[in-house]
Design a protein around this motif. Structure first.
Motif, short mmCIF file in Angstrom:
data_model
loop_
_atom_site.label_atom_id
_atom_site.label_comp_id
_atom_site.label_asym_id
_atom_site.label_seq_id
_atom_site.Cartn_x
_atom_site.Cartn_y
_atom_site.Cartn_z
N ARG A 149 -4.10 4.30 2.53
CA ARG A 149 -4.42 3.38 1.44
C ARG A 149 -4.78 4.20 0.21
O ARG A 149 -5.68 5.03 0.24
CB ARG A 149 -5.57 2.45 1.82
CG ARG A 149 -5.25 1.67 3.09
CD ARG A 149 -6.24 0.58 3.35
NE ARG A 149 -5.95 -0.07 4.62
CZ ARG A 149 -6.49 -1.22 5.01
NH1 ARG A 149 -7.36 -1.84 4.23
NH2 ARG A 149 -6.16 -1.75 6.17
N PRO A 150 -4.06 3.97 -0.90
CA PRO A 150 -4.27 4.81 -2.09
C PRO A 150 -5.70 4.76 -2.62
O PRO A 150 -6.22 5.79 -3.06
CB PRO A 150 -3.27 4.24 -3.09
CG PRO A 150 -2.90 2.89 -2.57
CD PRO A 150 -3.02 2.96 -1.10
N ARG A 181 0.84 -1.21 0.00
CA ARG A 181 0.00 0.00 0.00
C ARG A 181 0.87 1.26 0.00
O ARG A 181 0.59 2.23 -0.72
CB ARG A 181 -0.91 0.00 1.22
CG ARG A 181 -1.95 -1.11 1.25
CD ARG A 181 -2.62 -1.16 2.62
NE ARG A 181 -3.45 -2.34 2.80
CZ ARG A 181 -3.59 -2.98 3.96
NH1 ARG A 181 -2.92 -2.56 5.04
NH2 ARG A 181 -4.37 -4.04 4.05
N TRP A 185 1.01 9.64 -4.91
CA TRP A 185 1.32 10.95 -4.36
C TRP A 185 2.29 11.71 -5.28
O TRP A 185 2.17 12.92 -5.45
CB TRP A 185 1.88 10.81 -2.95
CG TRP A 185 2.21 12.09 -2.25
CD1 TRP A 185 3.41 12.45 -1.72
CD2 TRP A 185 1.31 13.18 -1.97
NE1 TRP A 185 3.32 13.70 -1.14
CE2 TRP A 185 2.04 14.16 -1.28
CE3 TRP A 185 -0.03 13.41 -2.24
CZ2 TRP A 185 1.49 15.37 -0.86
CZ3 TRP A 185 -0.60 14.61 -1.84
CH2 TRP A 185 0.16 15.58 -1.16
N LEU A 220 0.91 4.07 -2.78
CA LEU A 220 0.58 5.43 -2.35
C LEU A 220 1.69 6.40 -2.74
O LEU A 220 1.43 7.54 -3.12
CB LEU A 220 0.34 5.46 -0.84
CG LEU A 220 -0.10 6.81 -0.25
CD1 LEU A 220 -1.37 7.32 -0.91
CD2 LEU A 220 -0.27 6.70 1.26
#
Length: 497
Positions: free
Chosen positions: A97-98, A31, A39, A35
């Motif tokens: 969590r993306p 995760r 980001w 992420l």
């Protein structure tokens, strides 16, 4: 666990119960890795719903959204790899969590993208869980073994391991990181377009036998695989090295992997021989620094879902008898060589020299870490490059004419004189996907490039690179823009300034 994580875990419990605990243990790291990629996209891409970005206190960045919300997270080096992001905050609420972050953002098309992100994290955890124990013992020997050492997939794409439609059993059977032998089907076809030489081993009683990936046979063609031939899956999953040591075969695989659905267009089949012959002639102008894997034959049965391409193995261009190795750039981390500043400078010098020479001639390679392989001397020095998969290069007839080189007799997407398109094609892959991903950070990349460019012949294209900005594909925006076909571009600061 999320729904996707739980579903993949349940399947895993049924087909490979011994991996259930390692899979669960790998989920937090997976995760954070996805992420981090997400980001990076949010902080560096031209997203229409981000009003502006501000450096916050310390090393953080705050995104001010058009609807007034604030999204905050750590500062992101655009060339960094393997730097996980544990959390970001949307209006003060933490998200680790993306998929949940993307759902909370609730921007256009975010629901579909969130599902892909969820699947990417789950699949990445499965890839990491299936990593062989003691992976450091026994270095790979053949190029396909180096390819299978790449576990995490694309270094910058949030969908680095997204494989929609693949069950746990499918991933374990066909994912190159799981190191299984794949039984390709051989589909008999009465009427087919054949370009180049199609070998007798892939013919039967006057009919052409088209190599078919077993996932494609089961889920798209919905037919039994028929006669089969063993092959080793490579990084792209749909391209495999024949187990008998022969050619590599690129199969149609109508699944969305990272950004694209992987079929084989009629255009790429029809033009395959022309492009292959042209590139072999152009590569001969690099004083032996570049080889291209020639297309041996290509076939389509009138559908992008039933087609295949045979091409040379990159190992043809390494003298293995003297100890040379040919390694895909994406697998260089497994060699340990990029940790040396002098090695990275030598590699950057080689890559820039070759790619800028070709661009000046009129050919822009899509030189990312999957398409480019480097031949290493017995001591590990980078001595020449091998390039494969010619379907997405760009060719400029005007530039070729300036050097007295005849353009290939073809039209279509490969042919363009647009300077921006040519530079985007090369630099968007070379600087980020090859040199940046190998360096792993802006400071390391800056040092390597600064050492390399002093010895690279100056061209107008090199000047645009050193002055910046550097084009790169806006991978997150592309997944949030299904209505916009083709590539969307972002700009990164040049590491040389």
């Amino acid at each position: 666990m999320s729904d996707a994580e739980a579903a993949l875990g349940a399947e895993l419990g049924a087909v490979r119960p011994g991996l259930a605990l390692p899979y669960a243990a790998a989920l937090p790291g997976a995760r954070a890795a996805v992420l981090a990629r997400l980001w990076r996209g949010l902080t560096h891409e031209p997203l229409p719903w981000v009003a502006r970005r501000e450096r916050a206190g310390g090393d953080g960045v705050t995104l001010l959204l058009a609807d007034g919300r604030r999204l905050h997270g750590p500062a992101v080096d655009p060339y960094a790899t393997d730097v996980p992001v544990e959390q970001v905050w949307l209006d003060g609420r933490p998200y680790d969590r993306p998929a949940r972050l993307m759902s909370a953002l609730a921007v256009p098309h975010s629901a579909a993208f969130a599902a892909e992100l969820d699947h990417s994290a789950a699949s990445l955890a499965l890839s990491r869980a299936g990593r062989p124990a003691g992976a450091g013992a026994g270095a790979p020997e053949r190029s396909w073994e180096w390819e299978q050492s790449v576990v995490d997939g694309h270094p910058f794409h949030p969908n680095c391991r997204s494989r929609p439609g693949f069950s746990a059993a499918d991933q374990l059977a066909y994912g190159p990181e799981h190191r299984q032998v794949v039984a390709l089907g051989l589909a008999p076809v009465d009427e087919a377009l054949v370009v180049g030489e199609w070998p007798e081993r892939f013919r039967d009683s006057g009919r052409v036998l088209v190599p078919v990936h077993p996932w494609q046979a089961a889920h798209v063609l919905k037919c039994p695989p028929g006669e089969v031939i063993d092959a080793h899956p490579l990084m792209s999953l749909r391209t495999l090295a024949l187990a008998d040591g022969g050619a590599h075969v690129k199969t149609a695989l109508s699944a969305r992997l990272t950004s694209s659905v992987r079929d084989i267009s009629a255009y790429s089949i029809e033009t395959s021989a022309i492009v292959s012959d042209f590139m072999a002639e152009v590569a001969s102008r690099t004083d032996g620094l570049l080889h291209v894997t020639r297309t041996l034959g290509a076939v389509t049965a009138g559908s992008p879902d039933l087609a295949a391409v045979l091409r040379e193995s990159p190992e043809r261009y390494a003298d293995t008898a003297t100890g040379e190795r040919v390694v895909p750039v994406a697998a260089l981390a497994a060699t340990g060589l990029p940790g040396s500043p002098s090695w990275l400078a030598d590699f950057s010098r080689l890559a820039l020299t070759v790619c800028l020479r070709l661009l000046d001639l009129g050919v822009a390679l899509e030189a990312h870490g999957q398409n480019v392989l480097v031949v290493l001397s017995p001591s590990g020095a980078p001595v020449r490059l091998v390039y494969r998969d010619l379907a997405d290069i760009r060719v400029s007839p005007a530039r070729l004419a300036r050097h007295g080189v005849a353009a290939p007799a073809m039209t279509g997407r490969i042919i363009t004189d647009d300077e921006t398109t040519l530079r985007r094609k090369l630099f968007g892959a070379l600087i980020t996907g090859t040199l940046g991903a190998t360096a792993g950070s802006t400071p390391v990349l800056r040092e390597a490039l600064a050492a390399a460019v002093r010895d690279v012949p100056p061209t107008v294209d090199l000047a645009t690179l050193t002055e910046g900005p550097v084009p790169t594909k806006a991978l997150t925006l592309m997944r949030l823009s299904p209505e916009r076909p083709g590539d969307i571009w972002a700009e990164l600061p040049t590491p040389l300034r």
